[in-house]
Write a protein that holds these residues in place. Sequence first.
Motif, PDB file in Angstrom:
ATOM      1  N   LEU A   1     -19.280  18.782 -20.200  1.00 53.56           N
ATOM      2  CA  LEU A   1     -19.744  17.385 -20.358  1.00 53.56           C
ATOM      3  C   LEU A   1     -18.876  16.454 -19.514  1.00 53.56           C
ATOM      4  O   LEU A   1     -17.645  16.473 -19.634  1.00 53.56           O
ATOM      5  N   VAL A   2     -19.521  15.707 -18.682  1.00 51.70           N
ATOM      6  CA  VAL A   2     -18.840  14.732 -17.820  1.00 51.70           C
ATOM      7  C   VAL A   2     -19.346  13.322 -18.186  1.00 51.70           C
ATOM      8  O   VAL A   2     -20.553  13.076 -18.182  1.00 51.70           O
ATOM      9  N   VAL A   3     -18.425  12.518 -18.534  1.00 52.51           N
ATOM     10  CA  VAL A   3     -18.762  11.133 -18.920  1.00 52.51           C
ATOM     11  C   VAL A   3     -18.496  10.221 -17.736  1.00 52.51           C
ATOM     12  O   VAL A   3     -17.374  10.184 -17.201  1.00 52.51           O
ATOM     13  N   GLU A   4     -19.498   9.541 -17.326  1.00 55.28           N
ATOM     14  CA  GLU A   4     -19.373   8.561 -16.251  1.00 55.28           C
ATOM     15  C   GLU A   4     -19.586   7.149 -16.812  1.00 55.28           C
ATOM     16  O   GLU A   4     -20.568   6.890 -17.521  1.00 55.28           O
ATOM     17  N   ARG A   5     -18.652   6.311 -16.533  1.00 52.44           N
ATOM     18  CA  ARG A   5     -18.746   4.901 -16.974  1.00 52.44           C
ATOM     19  C   ARG A   5     -19.057   4.030 -15.765  1.00 52.44           C
ATOM     20  O   ARG A   5     -18.287   4.004 -14.809  1.00 52.44           O
ATOM     21  N   VAL A   6     -20.181   3.326 -15.831  1.00 45.87           N
ATOM     22  CA  VAL A   6     -20.630   2.470 -14.733  1.00 45.87           C
ATOM     23  C   VAL A   6     -20.607   1.006 -15.210  1.00 45.87           C
ATOM     24  O   VAL A   6     -21.323   0.647 -16.167  1.00 45.87           O
ATOM     25  N   PRO A   7     -19.723   0.233 -14.659  1.00 42.73           N
ATOM     26  CA  PRO A   7     -19.687  -1.199 -15.080  1.00 42.73           C
ATOM     27  C   PRO A   7     -20.975  -1.923 -14.679  1.00 42.73           C
ATOM     28  O   PRO A   7     -21.576  -1.616 -13.643  1.00 42.73           O
ATOM     29  N   VAL A   8     -21.391  -2.853 -15.519  1.00 39.51           N
ATOM     30  CA  VAL A   8     -22.597  -3.671 -15.284  1.00 39.51           C
ATOM     31  C   VAL A   8     -22.169  -5.025 -14.718  1.00 39.51           C
ATOM     32  O   VAL A   8     -21.367  -5.742 -15.326  1.00 39.51           O
ATOM     33  N   LYS A   9     -22.622  -5.308 -13.560  1.00 36.71           N
ATOM     34  CA  LYS A   9     -22.305  -6.596 -12.923  1.00 36.71           C
ATOM     35  C   LYS A   9     -23.512  -7.554 -13.042  1.00 36.71           C
ATOM     36  O   LYS A   9     -24.644  -7.122 -12.930  1.00 36.71           O
ATOM     37  N   ASP A  10     -23.159  -8.778 -13.186  1.00 35.25           N
ATOM     38  CA  ASP A  10     -24.185  -9.838 -13.256  1.00 35.25           C
ATOM     39  C   ASP A  10     -25.173  -9.591 -14.373  1.00 35.25           C
ATOM     40  O   ASP A  10     -26.395  -9.821 -14.238  1.00 35.25           O
ATOM     41  N   GLY A  11     -24.700  -9.103 -15.451  1.00 35.11           N
ATOM     42  CA  GLY A  11     -25.599  -8.899 -16.575  1.00 35.11           C
ATOM     43  C   GLY A  11     -25.892 -10.212 -17.300  1.00 35.11           C
ATOM     44  O   GLY A  11     -25.017 -11.053 -17.469  1.00 35.11           O
ATOM     45  N   GLU A  12     -27.093 -10.401 -17.698  1.00 35.33           N
ATOM     46  CA  GLU A  12     -27.476 -11.605 -18.417  1.00 35.33           C
ATOM     47  C   GLU A  12     -27.307 -11.380 -19.894  1.00 35.33           C
ATOM     48  O   GLU A  12     -27.695 -10.330 -20.412  1.00 35.33           O
ATOM     49  N   PRO A  13     -26.729 -12.411 -20.572  1.00 31.81           N
ATOM     50  CA  PRO A  13     -26.539 -12.255 -22.020  1.00 31.81           C
ATOM     51  C   PRO A  13     -27.860 -12.306 -22.753  1.00 31.81           C
ATOM     52  O   PRO A  13     -28.790 -12.983 -22.324  1.00 31.81           O
ATOM     53  N   LEU A  14     -27.883 -11.512 -23.803  1.00 34.53           N
ATOM     54  CA  LEU A  14     -29.089 -11.482 -24.621  1.00 34.53           C
ATOM     55  C   LEU A  14     -28.797 -12.278 -25.911  1.00 34.53           C
ATOM     56  O   LEU A  14     -28.247 -11.733 -26.864  1.00 34.53           O
ATOM     57  N   TYR A  15     -29.165 -13.573 -25.906  1.00 34.67           N
ATOM     58  CA  TYR A  15     -29.032 -14.362 -27.121  1.00 34.67           C
ATOM     59  C   TYR A  15     -30.032 -15.529 -27.053  1.00 34.67           C
ATOM     60  O   TYR A  15     -30.520 -15.891 -25.992  1.00 34.67           O
ATOM     61  N   ASP A  16     -30.277 -16.124 -28.180  1.00 34.55           N
ATOM     62  CA  ASP A  16     -31.264 -17.228 -28.286  1.00 34.55           C
ATOM     63  C   ASP A  16     -30.481 -18.502 -28.624  1.00 34.55           C
ATOM     64  O   ASP A  16     -29.882 -18.648 -29.694  1.00 34.55           O
ATOM     65  N   ASP A  17     -30.464 -19.403 -27.625  1.00 32.33           N
ATOM     66  CA  ASP A  17     -29.741 -20.651 -27.875  1.00 32.33           C
ATOM     67  C   ASP A  17     -30.649 -21.749 -28.435  1.00 32.33           C
ATOM     68  O   ASP A  17     -30.249 -22.904 -28.593  1.00 32.33           O
ATOM     69  N   GLY A  18     -31.839 -21.331 -28.734  1.00 32.54           N
ATOM     70  CA  GLY A  18     -32.799 -22.295 -29.295  1.00 32.54           C
ATOM     71  C   GLY A  18     -33.430 -23.201 -28.282  1.00 32.54           C
ATOM     72  O   GLY A  18     -34.281 -24.002 -28.625  1.00 32.54           O
ATOM     73  N   GLN A  19     -32.965 -23.069 -27.024  1.00 33.94           N
ATOM     74  CA  GLN A  19     -33.513 -23.918 -25.993  1.00 33.94           C
ATOM     75  C   GLN A  19     -34.698 -23.292 -25.294  1.00 33.94           C
ATOM     76  O   GLN A  19     -35.515 -23.997 -24.710  1.00 33.94           O
ATOM     77  N   GLY A  20     -34.701 -21.967 -25.269  1.00 38.12           N
ATOM     78  CA  GLY A  20     -35.745 -21.305 -24.520  1.00 38.12           C
ATOM     79  C   GLY A  20     -37.050 -21.263 -25.270  1.00 38.12           C
ATOM     80  O   GLY A  20     -37.156 -21.621 -26.436  1.00 38.12           O
ATOM     81  N   THR A  21     -38.000 -20.797 -24.544  1.00 37.76           N
ATOM     82  CA  THR A  21     -39.329 -20.653 -25.111  1.00 37.76           C
ATOM     83  C   THR A  21     -39.604 -19.165 -25.257  1.00 37.76           C
ATOM     84  O   THR A  21     -39.878 -18.458 -24.295  1.00 37.76           O
ATOM     85  N   PHE A  22     -39.387 -18.558 -26.408  1.00 38.27           N
ATOM     86  CA  PHE A  22     -39.651 -17.144 -26.691  1.00 38.27           C
ATOM     87  C   PHE A  22     -40.863 -17.045 -27.557  1.00 38.27           C
ATOM     88  O   PHE A  22     -41.032 -17.872 -28.465  1.00 38.27           O
ATOM     89  N   SER A  23     -41.682 -16.097 -27.269  1.00 42.90           N
ATOM     90  CA  SER A  23     -42.805 -15.825 -28.155  1.00 42.90           C
ATOM     91  C   SER A  23     -42.279 -15.137 -29.401  1.00 42.90           C
ATOM     92  O   SER A  23     -41.121 -14.704 -29.461  1.00 42.90           O
ATOM     93  N   ARG A  24     -43.122 -15.025 -30.318  1.00 48.64           N
ATOM     94  CA  ARG A  24     -42.699 -14.395 -31.566  1.00 48.64           C
ATOM     95  C   ARG A  24     -42.346 -12.925 -31.354  1.00 48.64           C
ATOM     96  O   ARG A  24     -41.337 -12.449 -31.888  1.00 48.64           O
ATOM     97  N   ALA A  25     -43.104 -12.222 -30.548  1.00 48.52           N
ATOM     98  CA  ALA A  25     -42.827 -10.811 -30.300  1.00 48.52           C
ATOM     99  C   ALA A  25     -41.519 -10.644 -29.540  1.00 48.52           C
ATOM    100  O   ALA A  25     -40.714  -9.762 -29.839  1.00 48.52           O
ATOM    101  N   GLU A  26     -41.288 -11.503 -28.543  1.00 52.33           N
ATOM    102  CA  GLU A  26     -40.054 -11.409 -27.778  1.00 52.33           C
ATOM    103  C   GLU A  26     -38.858 -11.718 -28.662  1.00 52.33           C
ATOM    104  O   GLU A  26     -37.798 -11.099 -28.526  1.00 52.33           O
ATOM    105  N   ARG A  27     -39.057 -12.687 -29.527  1.00 52.67           N
ATOM    106  CA  ARG A  27     -37.945 -13.030 -30.416  1.00 52.67           C
ATOM    107  C   ARG A  27     -37.616 -11.874 -31.358  1.00 52.67           C
ATOM    108  O   ARG A  27     -36.446 -11.566 -31.620  1.00 52.67           O
ATOM    109  N   GLU A  28     -38.619 -11.156 -31.830  1.00 55.57           N
ATOM    110  CA  GLU A  28     -38.361  -9.997 -32.717  1.00 55.57           C
ATOM    111  C   GLU A  28     -37.642  -8.863 -31.956  1.00 55.57           C
ATOM    112  O   GLU A  28     -36.730  -8.244 -32.483  1.00 55.57           O
TER     113      GLU A  28
END
Length: 283
Positions: free
Chosen positions: A191-218
């Motif tokens: 077993l070889v474990v490779e760790r790949v850093p994620v650059k420029d990743g967008e945070p996944l959170y709801d600041d209440g400002q966006g427009t999310f549908s109900r399904a997306e919000r779930e």
Amino acid sequence: MITIDQMKDSMNAGANVLSEDGAVLGPMGQLYVDDATGDPSWVTIATHTMGSPESFAPLHDATLDGHDVRLPYTHAKVYDSPKMSQDGHLSPEEEQHLLRYYGLMATKDDAAATADAARAGTADTGRAVDTEGAGVGRGRTSRPEGDYSMTRSEEQLRVGTELRETERVRLVKRVVTEDVTMTVQIRREELVVERVPVKDGEPLYDDGQGTFSRAERERLYSAVETAFNGDVVEVVLYEEKPRVEMDVVPIERVRVRREAHTHDEDVTGQVRKEVIETERVEL
């Protein structure tokens, strides 16, 4: 009773004189016949070495074995017999001495026996004859006139071969176990474990400002709830194991055959031979 003609034929054929068991005593020498009847009575045999007197043997109860004459006496009996002068005649004293030795005459005083023989008119009881049948006078041998022959014998080495078993070879097949070491390559997974850093990743959170549908919000709140629950991923690793299998394969064929080889070998043996010499006899 062997006749005079039969004895002549045997002497002309170079016959031997045999003992009671068929052993050869020696070649036949002189033949002595009775003066009164002319029947063969005595024979001489060369049982000793050259120059020694021949042995006298009576022909009483003797038989013919082919041309050979077989006597009813042992070799030792004839060999040890009294030796007489071979002058062509046996005197009464000499003949009686021989008869007593061979058990053909009771023991008797020599002087009385001589007197009896003289009264009977037998001054000479035995005379030698030649092979042609003519009487031989005193001092002559039993051979024909002018024929002074003697048989010389010698041993000859006879060499032959005989077949003997020297060795027996048997093919036997046995099973022998031995250790064999071989090298084989084995593969296994790690077993070889490779760790790949994620650059420029967008945070996944709801600041209440966006427009999310109900399904997306779930879906968003579902991902946030499982992000720290710990995922379990199973990975199966494999490796090779050596496997030993036995195969019986032919290796060689063994064949046995015979070859005959010859070689020269020297054989040594001792042989005896007779040598004839002449001796002067004082008369």
